[in-house]
Design an enzyme around this catalytic site. Structure first.
Site, PDB file in Angstrom:
ATOM      1  CG  ASP A  77      -1.027 -34.650  -4.335  1.00  0.00           C
ATOM      2  OD1 ASP A  77      -1.486 -34.798  -5.457  1.00  0.00           O
ATOM      3  OD2 ASP A  77       0.002 -33.939  -4.278  1.00  0.00           O
ATOM      4  CD  GLU A 144       0.171 -31.684  -9.622  1.00  0.00           C
ATOM      5  OE1 GLU A 144       0.573 -30.814 -10.468  1.00  0.00           O
ATOM      6  OE2 GLU A 144       0.008 -31.140  -8.400  1.00  0.00           O
TER       7      GLU A 144
END
Length: 483
Positions: A77, A144
């Site tokens: 991400d 994350e």
């Protein structure tokens, strides 16, 4: 240098493909599908766990079959931020990159090199047929940036390797061996709206152009926080004038970014409007001088605006007092000499948003000492509770403690010295890494983290130092050959 000349070509080709795939935190479905399809198309053992983490396994090259398995790990991400005047849809649009001297940048948005460049390195290694290595597990975690929920949801046994190299660090030549743990603290003020007193004049104040940055890695750089600055001005104004009312306050987007811009709307007695405007001009000049080293592009504006209902006075006052009082920045420095003066504990007031009957505040706390993390969170919670808000802290994620002995760390350091003729810096990082969670699930896992140089991550100024990608690539390949 142009984009066709970027080296290593295989890594930058993978990075270019990744940047065509939308992958905001918590909305990584297209990236998960891409990685799964990519692994299967290359005939590699590929699995997706129930959380959405992806693992792609590659057998050892001939002669390396008896080596221990190495895990390469990155997060898929990215932080999605853009300049206020840029039109961009992170759920559909491709990141547009360009070369600026030795740096790779994006046009008005975050670049996504945190941690897209780590993912690109992994894919390039998986695709290569001329690299010597033992068994590999390439792991791509999701989400994350907004709480490490991908690593949190990973079950024991998903990874089977003995060594883990995290590719989510941002300073080439620095080998990270520990990281901070972290928690988020939220606060909420509830209120009723009412009409402003008769004779009120409404002002909209805006501040933008701050440097911002990562709330872990940049918290010790004395950069301005838009929320704290706007709160300071409001506190000053409340103390000077009777009858001030608050209608709106908006600043910040992400828990792990120092807010770069913000605005508020207030109502002041008509006879005081010129005084408040003059105070704004004086305050802005003082703040520009205060942050003349770190924040050189501040833009201040104050103008009249339409009347609107305001927050009830007692709640508005308590909110302003809380913004003035709440801790922000570095709280403690590590005492361990091996960590060389690293920040130990900090807090970042990350976002404030006013709704119809609520003001919502988000902050993040970090520490390498979990008891002090609890203490920092308690300090923030108590500040807001004393002001009448509801406040609480999340469970968060653990710190990653440095191992006294590490074969992987020794190998990584030796390989670096052999390649570049100098000692790398071995240290901890105040930012959170997924290694902390992995250390709980896989207590015997030997881990390090390193990566190419990035600057101003989590902001539209994010940039990647191109030559360091080749350096990290060469370093990583030698480590895989030697470990």
């Amino acid at each position: 240098m142009n984009k066709n000349e970027l080296k290593p070509a295989s890594v930058f080709e993978q990075f270019a493909k990744i940047n065509t795939i939308p992958r905001p935190s918590k909305r990584e479905e297209q990236m998960i599908a891409y990685l799964k399809g990519w692994g299967e198309a290359h005939g590699l053992d590929t699995k997706v766990d129930e959380t959405g983490n992806v693992i792609i396994r590659k057998p050892a090259t001939k002669g390396y079959e008896q080596r221990k398995t190495v895990i390469l790990q990155s997060h898929m991400d990215m932080v999605c931020d853009k300049l206020v005047d840029v039109s961009f849809d992170f759920d559909h649009d491709a990141i547009q990159t360009y070369v600026d001297g030795e740096w790779l940048r994006a046009k008005g948005t975050t670049l996504g090199a945190d941690d897209g460049i780590g993912c690109a390195i992994e894919l390039a290694i998986l695709e290569a047929d001329d690299i010597e290595h033992g068994p590999l597990e390439c792991v791509f975690t999701r989400d994350e940036e907004t709480g490490l929920s991908g690593a949190e949801g990973m079950k024991s046994g998903f990874m089977t390797g003995d060594y883990l190299i995290n590719l989510d660090s941002e300073d080439e030549g620095e080998i990270f061996v520990s990281c901070a743990g972290g928690r988020n603290t939220t606060a909420q003020f509830s209120f009723q709206r009412e009409e402003a007193p008769q004779g009120s004049f409404f002002l909209r104040a805006q501040l933008k152009g701050l440097t911002g940055g990562h709330s872990g890695d940049d918290i010790n750089k004395k950069r301005a926080n838009a929320i704290k600055l706007l709160g300071r001005f409001l506190f000053q104004t409340w103390n000077r004038y009777e009858g001030v009312r608050l209608a709106q306050f908006h600043s910040g987007k992400l828990h792990n970014a120092i807010p770069r811009d913000g605005m508020f709307v207030i109502a002041v007695p008509n006879e005081m409007k010129e005084n408040v405007k003059a105070d704004w001009n004086v305050f802005s000049a003082q703040v520009e001088d205060e942050f003349h080293v770190t924040d050189t592009q501040m833009v201040w504006a104050m103008e009249s605006c339409e009347a609107e209902p305001v927050v009830e006075p007692a709640v508005a006052r308590n909110f302003v007092w809380a913004l003035q009082a709440v801790d922000n920045g570095v709280y403690a420095i590590c005492q361990d000499p091996e960590l060389n003066g690293m920040v130990e504990t900090s807090s970042n007031i990350a976002s404030v948003h006013t709704l119809e009957t609520e003001i919502n505040i988000l902050s993040s706390q970090r520490s390498n000492v979990m008891s002090n993390l609890d203490n920092m969170c308690a300090t923030i919670v108590s500040t807001f509770q004393l002001a009448g808000a509801q406040a609480c802290s999340s469970d968060g994620y653990p710190a990653w403690k440095m191992k006294a002995e590490s074969h992987l760390r020794d190998t990584v350091v030796d390989c670096y010295k052999e390649l570049f003729g100098r000692e790398p810096v071995v240290r901890g990082i105040h930012a959170g890494l997924e290694c902390g969670l992995f250390s709980e699930r896989y207590p015997n896992l030997d881990m390090v983290s390193f990566g190419p140089t990035l600057r101003d991550v989590h902001t539209p100024d994010e940039r990647l130092l191109i030559p360091t990608v080749q350096m990290v690539w060469d370093h990583l390949l030698l480590v895989l050959k030697r470990i």
